[in-house]
Motif scaffolding. Structure first.
Motif, PDB file in Angstrom:
ATOM      1  N   SER A  34       0.831  -1.222   0.000  1.00  0.00           N
ATOM      2  CA  SER A  34       0.000   0.000   0.000  1.00  0.00           C
ATOM      3  C   SER A  34       0.859   1.262   0.000  1.00  0.00           C
ATOM      4  CB  SER A  34      -0.951   0.013   1.202  1.00  0.00           C
ATOM      5  OG  SER A  34      -1.807  -1.099   1.158  1.00  0.00           O
ATOM      6  N   LEU A  35       1.936   1.220  -0.774  1.00  0.00           N
ATOM      7  CA  LEU A  35       2.791   2.402  -0.875  1.00  0.00           C
ATOM      8  C   LEU A  35       2.078   3.496  -1.664  1.00  0.00           C
ATOM      9  CD1 LEU A  35       6.275   0.834  -1.693  1.00  0.00           C
ATOM     10  CD2 LEU A  35       5.495   1.780   0.482  1.00  0.00           C
ATOM     11  N   PRO A  36       2.310   4.750  -1.294  1.00  0.00           N
ATOM     12  CA  PRO A  36       1.777   5.836  -2.123  1.00  0.00           C
ATOM     13  C   PRO A  36       2.396   5.763  -3.516  1.00  0.00           C
ATOM     14  CG  PRO A  36       2.656   6.676  -0.037  1.00  0.00           C
ATOM     15  CD  PRO A  36       3.054   5.237  -0.144  1.00  0.00           C
ATOM     16  N   GLY A  37       1.759   6.403  -4.475  1.00  0.00           N
ATOM     17  CA  GLY A  37       2.314   6.459  -5.818  1.00  0.00           C
ATOM     18  C   GLY A  37       3.680   7.128  -5.814  1.00  0.00           C
ATOM     19  N   ILE A  38       4.529   6.663  -6.711  1.00  0.00           N
ATOM     20  CA  ILE A  38       5.875   7.227  -6.836  1.00  0.00           C
ATOM     21  C   ILE A  38       5.953   7.967  -8.165  1.00  0.00           C
ATOM     22  CG2 ILE A  38       8.349   6.744  -6.959  1.00  0.00           C
ATOM     23  CD1 ILE A  38       7.764   4.125  -5.416  1.00  0.00           C
ATOM     24  N   VAL A  39       6.331   9.230  -8.101  1.00  0.00           N
ATOM     25  CA  VAL A  39       6.483  10.035  -9.315  1.00  0.00           C
ATOM     26  C   VAL A  39       7.947  10.434  -9.442  1.00  0.00           C
ATOM     27  CG1 VAL A  39       5.856  12.204  -8.165  1.00  0.00           C
ATOM     28  CG2 VAL A  39       5.620  12.026 -10.626  1.00  0.00           C
ATOM     29  N   VAL A  40       8.475  10.304 -10.653  1.00  0.00           N
ATOM     30  CA  VAL A  40       9.837  10.766 -10.918  1.00  0.00           C
ATOM     31  C   VAL A  40       9.725  12.052 -11.731  1.00  0.00           C
ATOM     32  CG1 VAL A  40      10.116   9.335 -12.998  1.00  0.00           C
ATOM     33  CG2 VAL A  40      12.142  10.202 -11.832  1.00  0.00           C
ATOM     34  N   ILE A  41      10.481  13.045 -11.320  1.00  0.00           N
ATOM     35  CA  ILE A  41      10.512  14.321 -12.025  1.00  0.00           C
ATOM     36  C   ILE A  41      11.659  14.285 -13.021  1.00  0.00           C
ATOM     37  CG2 ILE A  41      10.911  16.800 -11.772  1.00  0.00           C
ATOM     38  CD1 ILE A  41       9.497  16.611  -9.051  1.00  0.00           C
ATOM     39  N   CYS A  42      11.346  14.627 -14.251  1.00  0.00           N
ATOM     40  CA  CYS A  42      12.339  14.702 -15.324  1.00  0.00           C
ATOM     41  C   CYS A  42      12.318  16.106 -15.908  1.00  0.00           C
ATOM     42  CB  CYS A  42      12.023  13.691 -16.434  1.00  0.00           C
ATOM     43  SG  CYS A  42      12.108  11.970 -15.926  1.00  0.00           S
ATOM     44  N   GLY A  43      13.391  16.468 -16.572  1.00  0.00           N
ATOM     45  CA  GLY A  43      13.476  17.759 -17.248  1.00  0.00           C
ATOM     46  C   GLY A  43      14.897  18.274 -17.225  1.00  0.00           C
ATOM     47  N   SER A  44      15.077  19.349 -17.929  1.00  0.00           N
ATOM     48  CA  SER A  44      16.389  19.985 -17.973  1.00  0.00           C
ATOM     49  C   SER A  44      16.758  20.516 -16.599  1.00  0.00           C
ATOM     50  CB  SER A  44      16.367  21.144 -18.973  1.00  0.00           C
ATOM     51  OG  SER A  44      17.560  21.895 -18.882  1.00  0.00           O
TER      52      SER A  44
ATOM     53  N   ARG B 138       4.660  20.170  -4.498  1.00  0.00           N
ATOM     54  CA  ARG B 138       3.250  19.935  -4.850  1.00  0.00           C
ATOM     55  C   ARG B 138       2.916  18.444  -4.903  1.00  0.00           C
ATOM     56  NH1 ARG B 138       0.670  24.479  -5.953  1.00  0.00           N
ATOM     57  NH2 ARG B 138       1.908  26.331  -6.404  1.00  0.00           N
ATOM     58  N   GLU B 139       3.801  17.648  -5.462  1.00  0.00           N
ATOM     59  CA  GLU B 139       3.559  16.203  -5.544  1.00  0.00           C
ATOM     60  C   GLU B 139       3.598  15.569  -4.153  1.00  0.00           C
ATOM     61  OE1 GLU B 139       2.753  14.331  -8.352  1.00  0.00           O
ATOM     62  OE2 GLU B 139       2.569  16.299  -9.305  1.00  0.00           O
ATOM     63  N   THR B 140       4.530  16.022  -3.315  1.00  0.00           N
ATOM     64  CA  THR B 140       4.637  15.489  -1.959  1.00  0.00           C
ATOM     65  C   THR B 140       3.389  15.824  -1.149  1.00  0.00           C
ATOM     66  OG1 THR B 140       7.054  15.599  -2.001  1.00  0.00           O
ATOM     67  CG2 THR B 140       6.014  15.543   0.173  1.00  0.00           C
TER      68      THR B 140
ATOM     69  N   VAL C 193       8.322  11.253  -4.163  1.00  0.00           N
ATOM     70  CA  VAL C 193       8.953  11.946  -5.287  1.00  0.00           C
ATOM     71  C   VAL C 193      10.435  11.593  -5.366  1.00  0.00           C
ATOM     72  CG1 VAL C 193       9.488  14.204  -6.298  1.00  0.00           C
ATOM     73  CG2 VAL C 193       7.321  13.853  -5.082  1.00  0.00           C
ATOM     74  N   VAL C 194      10.891  11.265  -6.575  1.00  0.00           N
ATOM     75  CA  VAL C 194      12.319  11.148  -6.863  1.00  0.00           C
ATOM     76  C   VAL C 194      12.614  12.086  -8.023  1.00  0.00           C
ATOM     77  CG1 VAL C 194      12.654   8.831  -5.927  1.00  0.00           C
ATOM     78  CG2 VAL C 194      11.921   9.086  -8.281  1.00  0.00           C
ATOM     79  N   LYS C 195      13.790  12.652  -8.021  1.00  0.00           N
ATOM     80  CA  LYS C 195      14.144  13.640  -9.040  1.00  0.00           C
ATOM     81  C   LYS C 195      15.653  13.714  -9.164  1.00  0.00           C
ATOM     82  CE  LYS C 195      13.840  17.460  -5.854  1.00  0.00           C
ATOM     83  NZ  LYS C 195      14.462  18.419  -5.364  1.00  0.00           N
ATOM     84  N   PRO C 196      16.150  14.464 -10.156  1.00  0.00           N
ATOM     85  CA  PRO C 196      17.599  14.629 -10.265  1.00  0.00           C
ATOM     86  C   PRO C 196      18.164  15.239  -8.983  1.00  0.00           C
ATOM     87  CG  PRO C 196      16.509  15.437 -12.234  1.00  0.00           C
ATOM     88  CD  PRO C 196      15.428  15.150 -11.230  1.00  0.00           C
ATOM     89  N   GLY C 197      19.281  14.714  -8.541  1.00  0.00           N
ATOM     90  CA  GLY C 197      19.896  15.206  -7.312  1.00  0.00           C
ATOM     91  C   GLY C 197      21.117  16.070  -7.552  1.00  0.00           C
ATOM     92  N   CYS C 198      21.563  16.154  -8.798  1.00  0.00           N
ATOM     93  CA  CYS C 198      22.756  16.935  -9.131  1.00  0.00           C
ATOM     94  C   CYS C 198      22.471  17.785 -10.357  1.00  0.00           C
ATOM     95  CB  CYS C 198      23.938  16.021  -9.480  1.00  0.00           C
ATOM     96  SG  CYS C 198      24.438  14.906  -8.187  1.00  0.00           S
TER      97      CYS C 198
END
Length: 143
Positions: free
Chosen positions: A26-36, A49-51, A57-62
């Motif tokens: 029953s994990l919440p949905g996972i969204v990955v953020i992509c983009g420049s 907003r997603e959180t 949320v996972v996204k670029p870290g660098c």
């Protein structure tokens, strides 16, 4: 971003098992953020907003375009970029959906979108007009 190879049958089975495990837990949905990475501030806002909407949320870290001692050597920076691209593809595989941030789609982001869609992941856009699957408006074709 390099074009990843298609998943093997074993990897597809593992993906199905992961999706099943996430459902059973029953994990919440996972969204990955992509983009420049030029849109890092917008990514932070999208993360917020997603959180608050209840998603992981996972996204670029660098941001390799911003100076930092970890990627100050050009050769090391190129090696790191390859590793980070592979890590981001893993984030796409982990996620239930993709959110593309920004009003510009470069080659790397276009590759990420194609990869996500090849895996059957839904892809949302903060600026839907940049979706590579959307045909340009008729007015744009006339110019």
């Amino acid at each position: 971003m390099s074009h990843p190879r298609p998943l093997t049958p074993e990897e597809k089975l593992a993906e199905e098992k992961l999706a099943d495990a996430k459902r059973r837990l029953s994990l919440p949905g996972i969204v990955v953020i992509c983009g420049s990475t030029r849109f890092m501030a917008e990514m932070a806002e999208a993360d917020l907003r997603e959180t608050t909407a209840g998603r992981i949320v996972v996204k670029p870290g660098c941001d390799l375009k911003s100076p930092h001692e970890l990627w100050s050597d050009p050769a090391e920076a190129e090696t790191l970029k390859v590793r980070l691209d592979a890590l981001h593809r893993a984030k796409i595989r982990l996620a239930d959906e993709v959110l593309v941030v920004g009003d510009y789609i470069g080659e790397s982001t276009r590759s990420e979108i194609a990869y996500a869609r090849s895996l059957g992941k839904p892809v949302r856009f903060t600026h839907p007009e940049v979706d590579p699957n959307n045909p340009p408006p008729a007015a744009a074709l006339a110019t």
